[in-house]
Design a protein around this motif. Structure first.
Motif, short mmCIF file in Angstrom:
data_model
loop_
_atom_site.label_atom_id
_atom_site.label_comp_id
_atom_site.label_asym_id
_atom_site.label_seq_id
_atom_site.Cartn_x
_atom_site.Cartn_y
_atom_site.Cartn_z
N GLU A 37 25.07 -4.45 5.05
CA GLU A 37 26.13 -5.42 4.77
C GLU A 37 26.06 -5.94 3.34
OE1 GLU A 37 28.76 -6.80 6.59
OE2 GLU A 37 28.41 -5.05 7.87
N SER A 38 24.86 -6.11 2.84
CA SER A 38 24.68 -6.68 1.50
C SER A 38 24.31 -5.64 0.44
CB SER A 38 23.61 -7.77 1.53
OG SER A 38 22.37 -7.22 2.00
N GLY A 39 23.99 -4.41 0.86
CA GLY A 39 23.59 -3.39 -0.10
C GLY A 39 22.21 -3.62 -0.66
N VAL A 40 21.34 -4.29 0.10
CA VAL A 40 19.99 -4.62 -0.36
C VAL A 40 18.97 -3.69 0.31
CG1 VAL A 40 18.16 -6.37 -0.36
CG2 VAL A 40 20.52 -7.02 -0.86
N VAL A 41 18.11 -3.10 -0.51
CA VAL A 41 16.97 -2.33 -0.01
C VAL A 41 15.73 -3.19 -0.14
CG1 VAL A 41 15.53 -0.28 -0.30
CG2 VAL A 41 18.00 -0.13 -0.68
N GLN A 42 15.01 -3.36 0.96
CA GLN A 42 13.73 -4.06 0.93
C GLN A 42 12.61 -3.03 0.81
OE1 GLN A 42 13.50 -6.35 4.55
NE2 GLN A 42 14.73 -8.03 3.70
N VAL A 43 11.71 -3.26 -0.13
CA VAL A 43 10.51 -2.44 -0.26
C VAL A 43 9.37 -3.22 0.36
CG1 VAL A 43 8.97 -1.23 -1.83
CG2 VAL A 43 11.40 -1.46 -2.40
N ARG A 44 8.78 -2.69 1.42
CA ARG A 44 7.80 -3.42 2.20
C ARG A 44 6.47 -2.67 2.24
NH1 ARG A 44 10.50 -7.46 4.82
NH2 ARG A 44 8.57 -7.95 5.93
N ALA A 45 5.38 -3.43 2.32
CA ALA A 45 4.05 -2.84 2.45
C ALA A 45 3.84 -2.36 3.88
CB ALA A 45 2.98 -3.88 2.09
N ALA A 46 3.33 -1.14 4.01
CA ALA A 46 2.99 -0.59 5.33
C ALA A 46 1.49 -0.78 5.52
CB ALA A 46 3.36 0.89 5.39
N LEU A 47 1.12 -1.84 6.20
CA LEU A 47 -0.30 -2.19 6.30
C LEU A 47 -1.09 -1.18 7.14
CD1 LEU A 47 -0.23 -6.08 6.57
CD2 LEU A 47 -0.31 -4.60 4.55
N ASP A 48 -0.40 -0.41 7.98
CA ASP A 48 -1.11 0.63 8.72
C ASP A 48 -1.47 1.82 7.83
OD1 ASP A 48 1.64 1.10 8.54
OD2 ASP A 48 1.63 2.46 10.24
N HIS A 49 -0.98 1.80 6.59
CA HIS A 49 -1.35 2.81 5.60
C HIS A 49 -2.14 2.19 4.45
CE1 HIS A 49 1.03 6.49 6.81
NE2 HIS A 49 1.38 5.59 7.70
N ALA A 50 -2.67 0.99 4.68
CA ALA A 50 -3.53 0.34 3.69
C ALA A 50 -4.93 0.97 3.74
CB ALA A 50 -3.60 -1.15 3.95
N LEU A 51 -5.70 0.75 2.67
CA LEU A 51 -7.04 1.30 2.56
C LEU A 51 -8.01 0.14 2.32
CD1 LEU A 51 -6.10 4.24 0.17
CD2 LEU A 51 -6.51 4.41 2.63
N PRO A 52 -8.46 -0.53 3.36
CA PRO A 52 -9.25 -1.75 3.18
C PRO A 52 -10.58 -1.54 2.47
CG PRO A 52 -9.24 -1.07 5.48
CD PRO A 52 -8.22 -0.23 4.78
N HIS A 53 -11.16 -0.35 2.57
CA HIS A 53 -12.43 -0.10 1.90
C HIS A 53 -12.22 0.34 0.44
CE1 HIS A 53 -14.79 -0.46 5.59
NE2 HIS A 53 -13.84 0.22 6.20
N SER A 54 -11.33 1.29 0.23
CA SER A 54 -11.08 1.82 -1.11
C SER A 54 -10.24 0.86 -1.95
CB SER A 54 -10.36 3.17 -1.03
OG SER A 54 -11.09 4.09 -0.24
N ASP A 55 -9.44 0.03 -1.29
CA ASP A 55 -8.49 -0.85 -1.99
C ASP A 55 -8.57 -2.25 -1.38
OD1 ASP A 55 -6.34 -1.67 -3.63
OD2 ASP A 55 -4.87 -1.11 -2.09
N PRO A 56 -9.73 -2.91 -1.50
CA PRO A 56 -9.95 -4.17 -0.77
C PRO A 56 -9.01 -5.30 -1.17
CG PRO A 56 -11.71 -3.77 -2.36
CD PRO A 56 -10.90 -2.51 -2.30
N HIS A 57 -8.51 -5.27 -2.40
CA HIS A 57 -7.65 -6.36 -2.86
C HIS A 57 -6.16 -6.03 -2.73
CE1 HIS A 57 -11.31 -8.15 -4.37
NE2 HIS A 57 -11.55 -7.07 -5.08
N GLY A 58 -5.83 -4.80 -2.36
CA GLY A 58 -4.43 -4.42 -2.23
C GLY A 58 -3.78 -4.01 -3.54
N ARG A 59 -4.56 -3.87 -4.59
CA ARG A 59 -4.01 -3.50 -5.89
C ARG A 59 -3.31 -2.14 -5.82
NH1 ARG A 59 -6.15 -5.00 -10.81
NH2 ARG A 59 -8.08 -5.56 -9.72
#
Length: 311
Positions: A37-59
């Motif tokens: 309706e608004s033509g907006v794309v949201q870019v969202r983090a997929a936390l199930d594809h996060a790497l908590p050990h290799s990327d602990p801060h989410g950088r």
């Protein structure tokens, strides 16, 4: 009358381009939601594809999504659409990393999207390579264009001096050896990548007690570039991801091969020494190895149907 917004076919094409972006261990930590309706794309983090050990801060997660965001903007510009982008628009929804409002008409010559559409053909040609490069030096005019590409996205690209290059190579070698010795990081590497670890970012073998392998012939003097920002906040990580992908697409257009390493910046005792004291860069987010090398195959991508939801 409500302005017509891009349809499903157009948006699907844009997201397909977005998902060709690089990410740590090819984890592809993104999802997209299109509000038709608004033509907006949201870019969202997929936390199930996060790497908590290799990327602990989410950088790396933020940078990967930033790279996907840049590809989305490139594809939009190629399609004759402007992409008005806002980073971290909702403080109460940290998974929402950016919104992109699509509208007809490209940015002007001095706008943030100027020149992006010209990089569209490079999206599916860009590769990350760990193969040897030849020793031919990347010319100064090419280096200058790569620096400009980073600056257009609010980041810096610095080519370190010979002495600091050796320091960075040692730090990366140290960090990758630590990663393989860390059970959590090693497990993530095995889970998300198909190629078994054997050589580091520059082709040097990791310690023999960690992986039994022999060295191969890599370039005598790897050509490195440090990409960073003045500060080190989540918004800076997303900007760095956009800058990284813009640099990589331009490098591809210039006939360069590229390799990436961010492992050293995720170890707190190594992070500060990656930065070149002769540079004004506040925080290094990723190290690039540039050169002229053989072609390599593309890495697998998730189908758009798995990452895009349309309302």
């Amino acid at each position: 009358m409500r302005a017509r917004t891009p349809g499903k076919q157009t948006v699907t094409s844009l997201i397909r381009a977005a998902t060709a972006a690089p990410s740590l261990h090819n984890a592809q930590p993104w999802r997209f939601r299109y509000l038709s309706e608004s033509g907006v794309v949201q870019v969202r983090a997929a936390l199930d594809h996060a790497l908590p050990h290799s990327d602990p801060h989410g950088r790396a997660l933020h940078m990967g999504c930033g790279a996907a965001l840049l590809n989305l903007r490139v594809a939009a510009a190629h399609a004759g659409l402007a992409a008005d982008t806002t980073l971290l628009p909702d403080r109460y929804d940290p998974r929402l990393l950016a919104t992109v409002t699509l509208r007809s008409g490209a940015d002007g010559e001095d706008g943030p999207g100027a020149g992006l559409g010209e990089l569209y053909e490079e999206i599916n040609r860009r590769r990350t390579s760990r193969l040897p490069f030849c020793d031919e030096r990347v010319p100064d005019p090419v280096r200058a264009r790569l620096r400009d590409a980073a600056e257009r996205e609010g980041a810096q690209l610095h080519f370190p001096s010979t002495w600091h290059t050796e320091t960075v190579l040692d730090l990366i070698h140290d960090a990758e050896g630590r990663d393989l010795a860390d059970p959590g990081r090693s497990a993530e590497l095995s889970e998300w990548t198909e190629t078994p670890p054997g050589h580091d970012f520059t082709g040097r073998p990791v310690p023999a007690e960690l992986h039994d392998t022999s060295a191969v012939e890599y370039e005598e003097a790897p050509q490195l570039a440090l990409l960073g920002t003045a500060e080190d906040r989540p918004t800076d990580w997303i900007r760095a991801g956009q800058a990284l992908e813009r640099v990589l697409l331009l490098a591809t257009r210039e006939g360069l091969s590229t390799a990436l390493s961010s492992e050293a910046v995720e170890w707190s005792d190594l992070r500060w020494t990656v930065r070149d004291p002769l540079s004004s860069m506040g925080q290094v987010h990723v190290v690039l190895r540039l050169g002229y090398g053989p072609p390599v195959p593309a890495t697998p991508r998730r189908p758009v149907s798995q990452v895009l939801h349309i309302d």
